[in-house]
Design a protein around this motif. Structure first.
Motif, short mmCIF file in Angstrom:
data_model
loop_
_atom_site.label_atom_id
_atom_site.label_comp_id
_atom_site.label_asym_id
_atom_site.label_seq_id
_atom_site.Cartn_x
_atom_site.Cartn_y
_atom_site.Cartn_z
N MET A 1 1.04 -1.19 0.52
CA MET A 1 -0.32 -0.10 0.34
C MET A 1 0.71 1.11 0.11
N ASN A 2 1.87 1.26 0.89
CA ASN A 2 2.21 2.59 1.04
C ASN A 2 4.29 2.12 1.43
N TYR A 5 4.92 -1.23 -0.10
CA TYR A 5 5.49 -0.66 -1.59
C TYR A 5 6.55 -0.31 -2.05
N TRP A 8 9.41 -1.92 -1.47
CA TRP A 8 9.51 -3.20 -2.36
C TRP A 8 10.89 -2.29 -3.48
N SER A 9 10.21 -1.11 -3.81
CA SER A 9 10.49 -0.24 -5.34
C SER A 9 11.68 -0.64 -4.81
N SER A 64 -1.90 -9.49 -3.14
CA SER A 64 -0.35 -8.37 -3.92
C SER A 64 0.82 -7.60 -2.66
N GLN A 65 0.26 -7.50 -1.45
CA GLN A 65 1.02 -6.86 -0.33
C GLN A 65 2.27 -7.88 -0.25
N TRP A 68 4.95 -7.76 -2.99
CA TRP A 68 6.12 -7.39 -2.26
C TRP A 68 6.78 -6.86 -1.95
N ASN A 107 -5.94 -2.28 -2.43
CA ASN A 107 -4.28 -2.30 -2.59
C ASN A 107 -3.61 -1.69 -3.02
N GLY A 108 -4.39 -0.35 -2.89
CA GLY A 108 -3.92 0.91 -3.40
C GLY A 108 -4.43 2.81 -3.74
N TYR A 122 -3.88 -6.50 -9.25
CA TYR A 122 -2.86 -6.49 -9.06
C TYR A 122 -2.44 -8.22 -7.92
N PHE A 126 0.96 -9.08 -9.08
CA PHE A 126 2.04 -10.03 -8.20
C PHE A 126 2.39 -10.95 -7.30
#
Length: 140
Positions: A1-2, A5, A8-9, A64-65, A68, A107-108, A122, A126
């Protein structure tokens, strides 16, 4: 989410540019993810983490999370850890009979504090991506 994510990025980006992943700030990121893993092996984060930083990394597990978090740990070279194994088991255990996953929560982000989004795909790609990266890491 925040926060999941974002972690991970950053870790994936650092790995992509060849950064030394044995740096203390990478270890802190890995410890943060491990600390926020849910008892069921997955990860989740509420949309409220945008307004309430104390909720960073806290929420019910969703595919999804979890993916990530796994992609972050895998980027940091942690394929052979208990946290990754538990996360992979969460994904496998939550996979539907049709081979896909469902995220029951938002989720976003559209605009924090204004609206959140449900990116329906997602939860489809993912987790599949994370499992593929995991398998490739085991093969190396």
């Amino acid at each position: 989410m925040n926060y999941i994510y974002g972690t991970w990025s950053v870790l994936r980006g650092l790995a992509a540019i060849g950064e030394n992943l044995d740096q203390e700030y990478v270890h802190r990121a890995v410890r943060w993810l491990e600390k926020h893993q849910n008892p069921d092996g997955g990860w989740g984060e509420t949309c409220e983490s945008y307004d309430r930083p104390e909720l960073a990394g806290i929420g019910p597990s969703i595919p999804s999370q979890t993916a990530w978090a796994l992609l972050a740990l895998l980027a940091a070279g942690r394929a052979h850890t208990e946290a990754v194994e538990r996360g992979v088991h969460y994904l496998l255990d939550s996979q539907g009979a049709d081979g896909t996953w469902e995220d029951p929560f938002w989720n976003g982000t559209g605009f924090p504090g204004v609206f959140m989004l449900q990116y329906h795909l997602y939860s489809k790609y993912f987790p599949l991506w994370a499992l593929g990266v995991y398998q490739r890491a085991l093969d190396d």
